[in-house]
Motif scaffolding. Structure first.
Motif, PDB file in Angstrom:
ATOM      1  N   ARG A  36      10.142  -1.653  -1.056  1.00  0.00           N
ATOM      2  CA  ARG A  36       9.311  -0.509  -1.425  1.00  0.00           C
ATOM      3  C   ARG A  36       8.202  -0.893  -2.408  1.00  0.00           C
ATOM      4  O   ARG A  36       7.295  -0.118  -2.652  1.00  0.00           O
ATOM      5  N   LEU A  42       5.562  -1.158   2.947  1.00  0.00           N
ATOM      6  CA  LEU A  42       5.644   0.299   2.839  1.00  0.00           C
ATOM      7  C   LEU A  42       4.843   0.974   3.955  1.00  0.00           C
ATOM      8  O   LEU A  42       5.181   2.052   4.411  1.00  0.00           O
ATOM      9  N   ASP A  43       3.799   0.310   4.385  1.00  0.00           N
ATOM     10  CA  ASP A  43       2.971   0.854   5.457  1.00  0.00           C
ATOM     11  C   ASP A  43       3.521   0.560   6.847  1.00  0.00           C
ATOM     12  O   ASP A  43       3.116   1.205   7.802  1.00  0.00           O
ATOM     13  N   THR A  63      13.966   3.846  11.240  1.00  0.00           N
ATOM     14  CA  THR A  63      13.443   4.819  10.288  1.00  0.00           C
ATOM     15  C   THR A  63      12.439   4.126   9.380  1.00  0.00           C
ATOM     16  O   THR A  63      12.662   2.987   8.960  1.00  0.00           O
ATOM     17  N   LEU A  65      10.450   2.842   6.221  1.00  0.00           N
ATOM     18  CA  LEU A  65      10.903   2.485   4.877  1.00  0.00           C
ATOM     19  C   LEU A  65      10.714   3.656   3.927  1.00  0.00           C
ATOM     20  O   LEU A  65      11.526   3.895   3.032  1.00  0.00           O
ATOM     21  N   GLU A  66       9.661   4.396   4.144  1.00  0.00           N
ATOM     22  CA  GLU A  66       9.372   5.543   3.291  1.00  0.00           C
ATOM     23  C   GLU A  66      10.505   6.576   3.352  1.00  0.00           C
ATOM     24  O   GLU A  66      10.885   7.157   2.343  1.00  0.00           O
ATOM     25  N   GLU A  67      11.036   6.801   4.540  1.00  0.00           N
ATOM     26  CA  GLU A  67      12.057   7.847   4.701  1.00  0.00           C
ATOM     27  C   GLU A  67      13.474   7.308   4.616  1.00  0.00           C
ATOM     28  O   GLU A  67      14.440   8.087   4.592  1.00  0.00           O
ATOM     29  N   PHE A  68      13.608   6.000   4.602  1.00  0.00           N
ATOM     30  CA  PHE A  68      14.937   5.380   4.689  1.00  0.00           C
ATOM     31  C   PHE A  68      15.837   5.794   3.529  1.00  0.00           C
ATOM     32  O   PHE A  68      15.436   5.785   2.377  1.00  0.00           O
TER      33      PHE A  68
ATOM     34  N   MET B  66      18.066  11.235  11.701  1.00  0.00           N
ATOM     35  CA  MET B  66      17.561  10.204  10.811  1.00  0.00           C
ATOM     36  C   MET B  66      18.249  10.251   9.457  1.00  0.00           C
ATOM     37  O   MET B  66      18.135   9.339   8.669  1.00  0.00           O
ATOM     38  N   ASN B 144      13.305  11.617   0.875  1.00  0.00           N
ATOM     39  CA  ASN B 144      12.508  10.844  -0.072  1.00  0.00           C
ATOM     40  C   ASN B 144      11.150  11.500  -0.301  1.00  0.00           C
ATOM     41  O   ASN B 144      10.588  12.104   0.599  1.00  0.00           O
ATOM     42  N   ASN B 229       8.877   7.107  -3.295  1.00  0.00           N
ATOM     43  CA  ASN B 229       8.129   5.901  -2.936  1.00  0.00           C
ATOM     44  C   ASN B 229       6.891   5.768  -3.794  1.00  0.00           C
ATOM     45  O   ASN B 229       6.224   6.757  -4.082  1.00  0.00           O
ATOM     46  N   PRO B 230       6.545   4.535  -4.157  1.00  0.00           N
ATOM     47  CA  PRO B 230       5.280   4.361  -4.861  1.00  0.00           C
ATOM     48  C   PRO B 230       4.111   4.632  -3.910  1.00  0.00           C
ATOM     49  O   PRO B 230       4.293   4.604  -2.691  1.00  0.00           O
ATOM     50  N   PRO B 232       1.335   3.270  -1.979  1.00  0.00           N
ATOM     51  CA  PRO B 232       1.010   1.883  -1.623  1.00  0.00           C
ATOM     52  C   PRO B 232      -0.327   1.428  -2.216  1.00  0.00           C
ATOM     53  O   PRO B 232      -0.511   0.252  -2.521  1.00  0.00           O
ATOM     54  N   THR B 526      -4.234   3.683   6.578  1.00  0.00           N
ATOM     55  CA  THR B 526      -2.845   3.284   6.364  1.00  0.00           C
ATOM     56  C   THR B 526      -2.405   2.232   7.387  1.00  0.00           C
ATOM     57  O   THR B 526      -2.576   2.425   8.587  1.00  0.00           O
ATOM     58  N   GLY B 527      -1.852   1.163   6.870  1.00  0.00           N
ATOM     59  CA  GLY B 527      -1.312   0.137   7.765  1.00  0.00           C
ATOM     60  C   GLY B 527      -2.356  -0.811   8.333  1.00  0.00           C
ATOM     61  O   GLY B 527      -2.020  -1.742   9.042  1.00  0.00           O
TER      62      GLY B 527
END
Lengths: 211, 539
Positions: A36, A42-43, A63, A65-68, B66, B144, B229-230, B232, B526-527
């Motif tokens: 994280r 994270l992306d 899933t 990483l954000e929601e894990f 999930m 989260n 979560n931080p 990014p 993003t990404g």
């Protein structure tokens, strides 16, 4: 956004009961926390957790990483280690979950597979039969971890690109292993541009790379 | 296989440009009579590469599946206060049973996912009424959150395993939210958590509640973990490459060239490379052959994990600049002009083939020189040529009385297109594999040693008018187009044009267009944090 799918196959057979399973949890938790902290992970990183003992359970389907959220890992008192069956389940899930590039869809990065076991597969025949199927799933890398003295690295060689072993199953060993997994994943999330196998970071002292 | 994993054969002496394939090779897209001067366009002429994979079934796992099980549980006993928390996982007592002795499983015990309701110690288990419980597991799981993203979640406190003798009456209060920038409102058994989290990490939240256990009210509490979560964006580092490495390349580069057409280009190191202290691997060059009216631009994307791809992309671009003059003079010189004029009047297979042959020699020849240059560099520094792996996207353009003649050679991802509002025209095929990041490279002998492969990568068209010609690496095509289909969608090109136009004055007379373009390249997606390179030709 392109996903980097990570599959974790974890041995929860009876022999993992007690300290090993608790250490495994700590290791997994710290791996997640460290991933994280990586913006690229994270992306992109998506994680699935599949456990195997007598039964095979997908505790976490793929899933982000954000929601894990950490799954609850449980061990039965005793019983067999159905790694072969777990790999069959893995293949099914990969076929269902992994997105490949088409004209209309942006595909995932190649998935990565990490298998941890402290014994050897009880369903040997199934295990041997499913290995070619796993190989056909085009994993970017398959790492198998033989944890503790009873784990047989030679059983894992045909499956994995890299076999590592842990002498002990305490939390520093597992933390070392999962730290290494997360380094591998982080490296993969940035540099999987073209190579089939992302470069493996140097192993920490607790982890022995079996050659 | 066509993707990047194909092991490259040991570098052989590169052969001269293979003979152009005969008429049996696939015909490239050529504007039909209705299209080339009119403003109609047929991107469909560019058939995308058939990807040999079945459609993917949508996942059958909805969000409800999930949810991972709970991390922690709290215990309540009727007579005693909350049980002491379980020992930390690191120090399990060797001899201790895994479960507290109070939890004894019997065949008749109903077992929740991990909750155990033990039978009454004094009575033989009978079917009804159920034994009074001595332990309760409460369940409430918060999804989260993420720093700076609004959080608005309602959850109800329940029993993990329903029991007729236990009831959750109400939540009294919640502790631990305020520090995170969140607010919890309680209503009966429900909490409503709102706000925008400010602190990343795994946070412990305590929920105090009242239960009715076998008729009497009991206070209890439950600790849960809320993961934030931080952002990014706050985690990206901007690191310099370690000193002393060969093939230095600046992180930023931009250029403007006004010679007839105005050419602008910009290239920027991606966040993922900055984060790891790596060099930019993209490159580009712009140029014009003044005496002949040809303009060219070349963009190249060094492969992510090839050690010296930054030099590969640079050398490929440099070689194109050196080789393009002689090659264009030879085959696209004065003899070529009447062919284009004739083609403008009547397109025919024979003319089209004549143009293709000339382009094959010119562009194929230039690309092949770049390939050879990479091969000899690889030999001189004693590395495999794939360590220099790079894509190459070369576009040339010349103004004729009849219109703009544009041709491109492209190997790898990214792309080039002629842009006209509502009628963009892509000039390359998608060169991607079934997984992300897989593509083909100029350094692959199986491509640069194969006439059909080279020929299939050359496309041309004649346009009565055009707004711009735009070439880019996948650092831009991935976030802006995502799929091959979108790349052929004129609406997506209109969006891109508007997007660039919002930051860059795309005007021939703007002397700062290239630096504005460089700024634009820093957009957030993003990404998508690869190196980004774009080059434009403005008529």
């Amino acid at each position: 956004m392109r996903r980097l799918p990570i599959y974790l196959l974890l041995d929860t057979s009876g022999s993992m009961r007690g300290e090993p399973i608790e250490s495994l949890k700590v290791g997994l938790q710290s791996m997640i926390a460290s991933l994280r902290q990586d913006p690229q992970a994270l992306d992109s990183v998506h994680i699935s957790v599949i456990t195997f003992d007598r039964d095979v359970k997908t505790l976490v389907p793929l899933t982000s990483l954000e929601e894990f959220q950490m799954p609850w890992l449980e061990t039965p008192d005793s019983g067999p280690t159905h790694l072969g069956e777990a790999l069959e389940e893995l293949c099914k899930r990969v076929d269902r979950e992994i997105v490949k590039t088409t004209n209309d869809v942006k595909g995932d990065w190649k998935p990565m597979l990490f298998v941890m076991t402290d014994g050897s597969p009880s369903d040997k025949q199934k295990y041997n039969a499913v290995i070619p199927e796993v190989k056909r799933r085009n994993f970017a890398t398959i790492v198998a971890c033989a944890a503790g003295s009873k784990a047989k690295t030679e059983d894992l060689q045909p499956l994995a690109d890299h076999v590592v072993s842990l002498d002990t199953m305490d939390s520093s060993s597992f933390s070392g292993f999962f730290k290494w997994v997360s380094d591998t994943v982080a490296a993969g999330s940035t540099s999987m541009g073209m190579t089939a196998t992302p470069p493996l970071p140097p192993a920490p002292p607790e982890v022995y790379v079996v050659v | 296989m066509t993707n990047s994993e194909t092991p490259e054969p040991p570098a052989e002496e590169p052969s001269p440009v293979p003979a152009p394939p005969e008429a049996t090779s696939p015909t490239p897209p050529t504007p039909t009579p209705d299209e080339w001067l009119a403003d109609a366009v047929a991107p469909a002429a560019l058939q995308p590469i058939q990807v040999d994979s079945p459609p993917i079934e949508p996942s059958s796992y909805g969000p409800t599946r999930m949810l991972a099980p709970l991390l922690d549980i709290s215990h309540v006993t009727e007579a005693a206060p909350v049980n002491p928390p379980p020992a930390p996982p690191r120090v399990p007592a060797p001899a201790a049973p895994a479960n507290p002795p109070v939890v004894k499983l019997t065949p008749n015990t109903t077992i929740g996912q991990r909750g155990h309701i033990p039978p009454s110690p004094t009575k033989a288990p009978v079917v009804k009424p159920p034994p009074p419980p001595s332990k309760v597991e409460l369940q409430l799981q918060l999804p989260n959150g993420s720093v700076d993203k609004p959080y608005d979640v309602r959850k109800t406190l329940t029993l993990l395993t329903p029991s007729p003798s236990i009831e959750v009456l109400s939540i009294q209060r919640i502790e631990g939210l305020a520090d995170l920038g969140l607010k919890g409102t309680v209503s009966g058994r429900e909490i409503h958590v709102t706000g925008t989290p400010t602190k990343p990490g795994d946070h412990t939240i305590t929920i105090f509640c009242t239960l009715r256990v076998s008729g009497s009210e009991v206070s209890s509490h439950k600790q849960i973990t809320l993961t934030v979560n931080p952002d990014p964006r706050s985690l990206w580092k901007d690191l310099e490459p370690a000193p002393g490495q060969p093939f230095f390349k600046p992180h930023l580069c931009s250029e403007r060239l006004a010679k007839g057409m105005v050419l602008i280009g910009a290239s920027r190191r991606g966040r993922s490379h900055a984060h790891e202290g790596k060099f930019r691997e993209d490159d580009f060059r712009l140029g014009a052959l003044d005496d002949r009216g040809w303009h060219y631009m070349v963009v190249a994307d060094g492969a992510g994990s090839a050690n010296f791809s930054r030099r590969g992309s640079e050398l490929a671009c440099e070689t194109v600049c050196q080789a393009i003059g002689p090659h264009l003079a030879g085959t696209l010189g004065p003899m070529f002009d009447p062919v284009v004029s004739e083609f403008a009047r009547e397109q025919g297979d024979a003319l089209s083939r004549q143009i293709r042959t000339a382009l094959y020699k010119a562009l194929g020849g230039v690309a092949h020189e770049a390939y050879r240059a990479l091969d000899s560099l690889a030999k001189s520094i004693n590395c495999p040529i794939k360590d220099l792996a790079t894509t190459l996207n070369l576009t040339i353009c010349k103004r004729y009385d009849e219109g703009w003649f544009v041709a491109a050679f492209a190997v790898g991802d990214g792309g080039v297109a002629v842009y006209r509002p509502g009628a963009s025209f892509p000039l390359n095929l998608a060169d991607s594999g079934e997984f992300a990041g897989q593509t083909r490279f100029l350094t692959m002998p199986e491509i640069m040693g194969n006439g059909t492969e080279i020929s299939n990568r050359i496309h041309f068209a004649l346009f009565s008018s055009l707004t711009a010609i735009i070439g880019m690496t996948d650092g831009i095509s991935d976030p802006k187009f995502a799929t091959d289909k979108n790349f052929t969608d004129p609406a997506k090109w209109d969006q891109l044009w508007a997007d660039i136009g919002a930051r860059v004055r795309l005007d021939r007379d703007n002397p700062d267009a290239h630096t504005e373009l460089l700024d634009w390249l820093d957009f957030w997606s993003t990404g998508n944090h690869d190196d980004r390179t774009i080059a434009l030709m403005l008529p």
